[in-house]
Design an enzyme around this catalytic site. Structure first.
Site, PDB file in Angstrom:
ATOM      1  N   ARG A  48       0.801  -1.220   0.000  1.00 62.04           N
ATOM      2  CA  ARG A  48       0.000   0.000   0.000  1.00 62.04           C
ATOM      3  C   ARG A  48       0.834   1.270   0.000  1.00 62.04           C
ATOM      4  NH1 ARG A  48      -4.486   0.312   4.555  1.00 62.04           N
ATOM      5  NH2 ARG A  48      -4.903  -1.714   3.601  1.00 62.04           N
ATOM      6  N   HIS A  62      -7.813  -4.943  -7.881  1.00 68.04           N
ATOM      7  CA  HIS A  62      -7.617  -4.178  -6.646  1.00 68.04           C
ATOM      8  C   HIS A  62      -8.910  -4.179  -5.833  1.00 68.04           C
ATOM      9  CE1 HIS A  62      -5.004  -1.521  -4.370  1.00 68.04           C
ATOM     10  NE2 HIS A  62      -5.987  -0.661  -4.208  1.00 68.04           N
ATOM     11  N   TYR A 111     -18.294  11.515 -15.000  1.00 70.34           N
ATOM     12  CA  TYR A 111     -18.175  12.676 -15.888  1.00 70.34           C
ATOM     13  C   TYR A 111     -16.825  12.745 -16.599  1.00 70.34           C
ATOM     14  CZ  TYR A 111     -22.241  14.312 -13.257  1.00 70.34           C
ATOM     15  OH  TYR A 111     -23.467  14.416 -12.674  1.00 70.34           O
TER      16      TYR A 111
END
Length: 752
Positions: free
Chosen positions: A37, A83, A127
């Site tokens: 991570r 993931h 968007y």
């Protein structure tokens, strides 16, 4: 608490100490955080989430010259296939890869609102659209040629690369930051051209020192530009140890407006500083009058950054003004360098510049060898097919006959001896060759010319020979790596759009600090402090007994005459002195502000005194039990809102030192006069006993001149004088005698 017995260990249940169980599980969590991570891989400079995003975009065929796809589609594929975490975290990570103000070389090409330098968040993923950028594609060149290892995805249905081939040193070029368990990383971005030059030098001179590599890598190159203000020695230490702190400033210039007026324009701000918050901070400095020399700040930014700063007076030096702004705002920041990375994807280590470059170069050599072995296998397979094609061309009629009339053409082709007449050694086709001949289209027969086949075979044999030599010779390998690095440098280096260095590096130039006091207009003010602790400053020297409006339930506590250039000292009953700037006090139009908002005076501490600070003056301070000492004015000046602790104990009074004796009176109405010289001068402490009390404590004290006697104002307004104080003279810490007849009943001196 349950009294149930502890169950016996069974096949599905084991007993272990709680400390060991928690320790092992927390260690597992810590390692997972570090490895999967927070820390980037030294080879490709990516964390797993970034690597999976790029790989998923490659699988979606989102090439730099191809169409865009919705970000929601990309983040959904990454989450579903590789993931298993929140889609918002994946989208935020992808958005950062597309931000040209966050990444020196963006790996993702975004279309739509992906955030801005003001700190605004990207638009919703439904968007925005994205595709790979050219640098992102370069990180995956050769991925289909077995250049890196693959591992199963989290659910085992797909595979993902352990690391990307990385055609350029992405870790240094784009930097990285992250916080793990017990460790963190913060690597600044650098210029690709300079980093590649350093790699080429390290290939040429493997034992080069970090100091030598700094001849090529000047220092960090931030995407937002700015000026790095550090000397060469500091940079050498940072890149040698992998840790340090670098000072980064905004880039500014002076614009002449004519007639002697000018303004400052900031064109670049430090890395990771949000422009909107910076503007708010500068406006706060103006509003709170902490920087009185600054008159106005305007944000005139469009596509570029343009922050206009107007000085209050043209007589101020621009460099001094900017020096003050650098100290008071984020126009100057400290970038903490911590080059903590995963070596070979497994071992976290704080690396030097040379170690990071070496990790990248060793990775590129492994990639080259794996690609070469992969290509050799492909060439061998193709040569086998070509040999079969050549045999088929030389015996075309027989091949057609076998295919046409045999029940099992493949077996017929394999059983046939294709050796030329008189050749004792038999020649048989392999299964691969026979399968290739059978799968060949009829239309290809006309193109199956011997010359073309032999030309292709000769070219493959030459390439095979080169690759065999390459695999066997380390020198040839490094030569090939240098050629690849030069190609990347030509593509993304200084001559490419956006490839030139953006951050200048200069040695620190000490500028004479700006004298703020000299910038403040000197005007008289009347400071009024109410009983409830509300303070304000009226313009001019008003009568101290003039009627002033207060809040309901509040009233006057003290008032004094001062000037806007004065520093006011507030003495609290907790023994701390606090500094107030007179020009920063709220004006007299309103009812003021609570003084506890201006300084960190506790709610349980009362205000003992408020007076203008004067350099060189001395003060007598005393506590309620009757201890005290003399303190110099320089020792009570506080630099922070939390004040400065001077008197230990509950403070009672602070008096200006004048004359040669001290008169003190206790709650028992006994008065003592002793020589001022008996009191010590201290910077901090409890002090010494002023007067001895059988019960009660000190009520008041004052400094006086013995020859002039003691004067106080009676209740009727008349002045009472006691010229001879011999009766009350004594040594410090004695009991004293009853106060003179007519002394105020509140046991407080009211000097005239």
């Amino acid at each position: 608490m349950s009294d149930d017995p502890i169950p016996e260990p069974t096949e599905n249940l084991s007993l272990e100490p709680l400390s060991r169980a928690i320790g092992e599980r927390y260690l597992t969590y810590a390692l997972s955080t570090i490895m999967n991570r927070a820390l980037p891989d030294a080879r490709d400079g990516l964390k797993p989430v970034h690597r999976r995003i790029l790989y998923a975009m490659r699988e979606l065929r989102l090439a730099p010259n191809g169409p865009f796809r919705k970000s929601a589609k990309i983040s959904g594929d990454v989450m579903g296939n590789y993931h298993p975490h929140g889609d918002s975290a994946i989208y935020d990570a992808m958005a950062r890869l597309a931000q040209d103000f966050a990444m020196r070389y963006p790996l993702v090409d975004g279309q739509g609102n992906f955030g801005n330098i003001d700190g605004d968040s990207p638009a919703a993923p439904r968007y925005t659209e994205a595709r790979l950028a050219s640098p992102g594609e370069a990180l995956m060149v050769g991925l289909a040629e077995d250049s890196v290892e693959f591992r199963p995805s989290y659910d085992g249905t797909l595979t993902e690369p352990v690391v990307l081939p990385a055609a350029f040193p992405n870790l240094l070029c784009n930097g990285s930051s992250g916080i793990a368990v017990g460790m963190a990383t913060n690597i600044p971005p650098h210029n690709l051209h300079e980093v590649v030059d350093a790699c080429l030098h390290l290939i040429k001179t493997p034992d080069a020192r970090d100091e030598t590599l700094l001849n090529f890598v000047q220092g960090p190159d931030f995407p937002t530009g700015g000026v790095l203000v550090e000397d060469a020695e500091t940079l050498r230490e940072v890149y040698r140890t992998g840790r340090g702190s670098l000072r980064l400033r905004a880039r500014w210039q002076q614009e002449d407006l004519g007639r002697g007026t000018w303004q400052i324009v900031v064109t670049e701000i430090p890395y990771q500083v949000q422009k909107s918050r910076l503007i708010e901070r500068l406006a706060e400095l103006i509003q709170t009058r902490k920087l009185p020399v600054l008159a106005d700040v305007r944000d005139e930014s469009a596509e570029d950054v343009r922050i206009v700063l107007e000085p209050r007076t043209r007589s101020v030096d621009p460099a001094q003004l900017m020096g003050a702004l650098f100290k008071a705002s984020d126009l100057e920041i400290r970038f903490g360098v911590n080059m903590n990375v995963l070596l070979d994807g497994r071992v976290p280590k704080v690396c030097s510049l040379k170690e990071m470059l070496r990790a990248f170069l060793d990775h590129r050599r492994d990639v080259l060898l794996r690609r070469s072995q992969f290509r050799l296998g492909k060439i061998a397979s193709r040569l086998e097919v070509l040999d079969g094609y050549i045999i088929a061309f030389l015996n075309l009629d027989r091949v057609i006959e076998i295919i046409r009339y045999d029940d099992d053409p493949k077996a017929g082709l394999l059983a046939e001896n294709w050796a030329a007449p008189g050749d004792p050694a038999p020649i048989h086709l392999t299964e691969v060759q026979a399968e290739a001949i059978l799968n060949m289209r009829l239309r290809a027969l006309r193109r199956l010319e011997e010359i073309e086949l032999r030309a292709e075979r000769d070219a493959l044999l030459a390439e095979q020979s080169e690759l065999v030599a390459l695999v066997a010779d380390e020198g040839l390998q490094w030569t090939r790596i240098k050629e690849e690095l030069r190609e990347v440098r030509d593509r993304f280096g200084k001559s490419a759009p956006g490839g030139a260095r953006r951050t200048d590096i200069s040695a620190r130039v000490d500028v004479q600090p700006l004298d703020m006091d000299s910038m403040i207009e000197r005007e008289p003010v009347t400071v009024i402090l109410s009983q409830m602790g509300w303070i304000r400053a009226l313009k001019g020297h008003q009568p101290l007994d003039a009627e002033v409006k207060f809040r309901d339930g509040d009233g006057p506590f003290m008032s004094l005459h001062a000037e806007t250039t004065d520093k006011l000292m507030l003495f609290g009953s907790n023994g701390r002195f606090y500094t107030l700037n007179a020009h920063e006090l709220p004006g007299g139009r309103g009812l003021g502000e609570p003084v506890r908002l201006l300084v960190d005076l506790p709610n349980d501490a009362a205000i003992v005194d408020l007076f203008p600070w004067r350099e060189g003056r001395k003060y007598l301070i005393a506590s309620r039990p009757g201890d005290g000492f003399i303190v110099n004015a320089g020792d009570i000046l506080a630099q922070t809102k939390s004040g400065k602790q001077v008197l230990n104990g509950e403070a009672l009074l602070c008096r200006k030192v004048e004359g040669d004796h001290v008169a003190c009176v206790g709650q028992n109405r006994k008065m003592l006069v002793f020589a001022l010289s008996e009191l010590p001068e201290m910077a901090r402490g409890k002090g010494v006993r002023l007067q001895k009390f059988k019960d009660g404590g000190l009520s008041d004290a004052i400094c006086l001149t013995l020859a002039e006697g003691l004067r106080w104002r009676e209740s009727g307004g008349r002045t009472r004088t006691e010229p001879d104080l011999t009766e009350w003279l004594g040594k410090r810490a004695t009991a004293g005698r009853m106060a003179p007849r007519g002394f105020p009943r509140d046991n407080r001196f009211d000097p005239v």
